[in-house]
Design a protein around this motif. Structure first.
Motif, PDB file in Angstrom:
ATOM      1  N   GLU A  18       0.848  -1.212   0.000  1.00 33.90           N
ATOM      2  CA  GLU A  18       0.000   0.000   0.000  1.00 33.90           C
ATOM      3  C   GLU A  18       0.873   1.248   0.000  1.00 33.90           C
ATOM      4  O   GLU A  18       0.601   2.210  -0.718  1.00 33.90           O
ATOM      5  CB  GLU A  18      -0.929   0.025   1.239  1.00 33.90           C
ATOM      6  CG  GLU A  18      -2.045  -0.996   1.219  1.00 33.90           C
ATOM      7  CD  GLU A  18      -1.542  -2.446   1.254  1.00 33.90           C
ATOM      8  OE1 GLU A  18      -0.570  -2.726   1.992  1.00 33.90           O
ATOM      9  OE2 GLU A  18      -2.109  -3.285   0.521  1.00 33.90           O
ATOM     10  N   GLN A  19       1.923   1.229   0.812  1.00 38.83           N
ATOM     11  CA  GLN A  19       2.815   2.399   0.868  1.00 38.83           C
ATOM     12  C   GLN A  19       3.483   2.643  -0.480  1.00 38.83           C
ATOM     13  O   GLN A  19       3.595   3.774  -0.945  1.00 38.83           O
ATOM     14  CB  GLN A  19       3.893   2.184   1.943  1.00 38.83           C
ATOM     15  CG  GLN A  19       3.364   2.305   3.358  1.00 38.83           C
ATOM     16  CD  GLN A  19       4.399   1.885   4.399  1.00 38.83           C
ATOM     17  OE1 GLN A  19       5.150   0.926   4.209  1.00 38.83           O
ATOM     18  NE2 GLN A  19       4.435   2.593   5.508  1.00 38.83           N
TER      19      GLN A  19
ATOM     20  N   LYS B  26       2.392   1.703  -3.475  1.00 35.03           N
ATOM     21  CA  LYS B  26       1.386   2.149  -4.455  1.00 35.03           C
ATOM     22  C   LYS B  26       1.100   3.635  -4.271  1.00 35.03           C
ATOM     23  O   LYS B  26       0.973   4.382  -5.235  1.00 35.03           O
ATOM     24  CB  LYS B  26       0.106   1.328  -4.330  1.00 35.03           C
ATOM     25  CG  LYS B  26       0.251  -0.046  -4.965  1.00 35.03           C
ATOM     26  CD  LYS B  26      -1.067  -0.780  -4.956  1.00 35.03           C
ATOM     27  CE  LYS B  26      -0.982  -2.063  -5.762  1.00 35.03           C
ATOM     28  NZ  LYS B  26      -2.118  -2.937  -5.529  1.00 35.03           N
ATOM     29  N   GLN B  27       0.987   4.070  -3.024  1.00 31.38           N
ATOM     30  CA  GLN B  27       0.719   5.482  -2.722  1.00 31.38           C
ATOM     31  C   GLN B  27       1.893   6.362  -3.195  1.00 31.38           C
ATOM     32  O   GLN B  27       1.697   7.413  -3.805  1.00 31.38           O
ATOM     33  CB  GLN B  27       0.490   5.626  -1.201  1.00 31.38           C
ATOM     34  CG  GLN B  27       0.194   7.036  -0.718  1.00 31.38           C
ATOM     35  CD  GLN B  27      -1.042   7.651  -1.379  1.00 31.38           C
ATOM     36  OE1 GLN B  27      -2.001   6.950  -1.700  1.00 31.38           O
ATOM     37  NE2 GLN B  27      -0.997   8.966  -1.625  1.00 31.38           N
TER      38      GLN B  27
END
Ligand code: 13P
Ligand code: SF4
Length: 311
Positions: A91-92, A94-95
Motif C-alpha cells: 500500500e505504501q 502504491k501510494q
C-alpha cells in the motif's frame, strides 16, 4: 553423520543447495554455492537441478522461485524473514508511485515478491550504482527500501532527482560510526570494508569518497565484493562492517589474513534460523515449498531479469 545424510539426499533428489554468506558455518559447508544475493539469484536462474534448497531468508527463496518457476524451491525455515524487506508495504509503495506517476521505481532485492511486482528495476548492493546509472538523467527515481544504500548510490552517481525510502536493516543500521572509529583507531594498517546497508556509511561518505578514513583504505562493497576484495588485496588485516557470518568464509579462503568484525553484535537472527537439522528435514520432507502466485511472479520477473542483465 547428518552431513553425509544431507549429501545422499541431495544426490537422490537432484537438489542444489544455495547458501548466503551470512549462514552458519555448518550450513555453508553443505552448500553447493555460497554467495551474495546477486550471485545466488544467478545460480538459481541457471541451475540444471530439479530442486533448489535455499539457505537464506524468505525474499531470497522467493526470488529463486520467481526466476525458476519450473523448479521446486524449498526453504528450511519459513519464518526466516528480513527487517529491511518488512520496511515497506504494498500500500505504501502504491501510494508513493501515485504521488510520482512518471518516476522509475528501483527496489532492492530485499523486498517481497508483491513489492517486486510493482518495480521497474530490481537491484542488489553489488549493482545498485550501475542500475541507477542506466536510467536517463531526466527521469525521477524512487529508490527503496534501504536509506543507507540509497544515500550511497545517490552520492556515487551524483543523482539529484532520486527520492529514497526511509527503510533500514536493523543489523546493518546497528553498526555505528562509533563502532568503526573505535576499531580503526587501534588498527592503523587494517583495510576497512563496509556493506552499503550500514548506518556508518552516510556520516563517513566524505572520507570514503576520498578513498580513505584516517590512514585506513576504505571500500564499500556487497558481501561477494568483500570476498573478492580480500582475496586480491595485499593487506593482511581487515575490519569488516557487515553481518559476522561472512567472517567464516573469509577466514577459510584466506587463512593467513586477519578479519575483525566492526561490531561483534552484527548478527542477523533470521539468517541464523537455518540450522543443519532444518536443512536435513527440509530435504527429507521437501518442505517448505515457496510459491509465488503466477500474476505476481510474471510481473516481478521483469524487474529481476533487468537486474540480472546489469552487473
Ligand atoms: P548482499 O549479499 O547482496 O551483499 O546483501 C546482504 C544482505 O543483507 C542480504 O540480506
Ligand atoms: Fe535482512 Fe538485514 Fe538480515 Fe540481511 S542482515 S537478511 S537485510 S535483516
Amino acid at each position: 553423520m547428518l552431513k553425509d545424510k544431507i549429501e545422499d539426499l541431495k544426490k537422490e533428489k537432484d537438489v542444489v543447495i544455495l547458501a548466503h554468506n551470512y549462514q552458519i558455518p555448518e550450513v555453508q559447508d553443505v552448500a553447493d554455492f555460497v554467495g551474495d544475493s546477486l550471485g545466488l539469484a544467478r545460480q538459481a536462474a541457471k541451475t540444471p537441478h530439479k530442486i533448489i534448497l535455499f539457505c537464506g531468508v524468505h525474499f531470497m527463496a522467493e526470488t529463486a522461485a520467481i526466476i525458476s518457476p519450473e523448479k521446486k524451491v524449498l526453504i528450511p525455515d519459513i519464518a526466516a524473514g528480513c527487517s529491511l524487506s518488512d520496511s515497506i508495504t504494498l500500500e505504501q509503495l502504491k501510494q508513493w508511485k501515485k504521488e510520482h506517476p512518471s518516476a522509475i521505481t528501483i527496489g532492492y532485492v530485499n523486498t517481497t515478491a508483491e513489492i517486486k511486482s510493482e518495480l521497474d528495476y530490481c537491484c542488489t548492493s553489488s549493482n545498485a550504482v550501475n542500475v541507477v546509472k542506466a536510467i536517463p538523467d531526466d527521469k525521477e527515481i524512487l529508490f527503496l527500501p534501504d536509506m543507507f544504500l540509497g544515500s550511497y548510490v545517490a552520492k556515487m552517481t551524483g543523482r539529484k532527482n532520486m527520492l529514497i525510502w526511509a527503510g533500514e536493516c536493523h543489523v546493518h543500521a546497528g553498526i555505528t560510526p562509533e563502532n568503526v572509529k573505535e576499531k580503526l583507531n587501534s588498527l592503523a594498517h587494517a583495510e576497512f570494508l563496509i556493506h552499503p546497508e550500514c548506518s556508518c556509511t552516510t556520516p563517513m561518505m566524505y572520507d570514503v569518497a576520498n578513498g580513505s578514513y584516517n590512514s585506513n583504505q576504505v571500500q564499500i562493497l556487497s558481501t561477494e565484493g568483500m570476498m573478492n576484495h580480500v582475496k586480491n588485496s595485499k593487506s593482511n588485516e581487515f575490519v569488516v562492517a557487515t553481518e559476522t557470518g561472512i567472517l567464516y568464509r573469509m577466514k577459510q579462503q584466506n587463512p593467513t589474513k586477519k578479519f575483525i568484525p566492526a561490531s561483534e553484535n552484527a548478527e542477523c537472527e533470521y539468517m541464523k534460523m537455518i540450522t543443519l537439522d532444518k536443512v536435513y528435514n527440509s530435504l527429507l520432507n521437501e518442505t517448505t515449498v515457496i510459491t509465488v502466485p503466477k500474476e505476481i511472479a510474471d510481473k516481478a520477473r521483469l524487474a529481476i531479469e533487468r537486474m540480472l542483465e546489469i552487473s
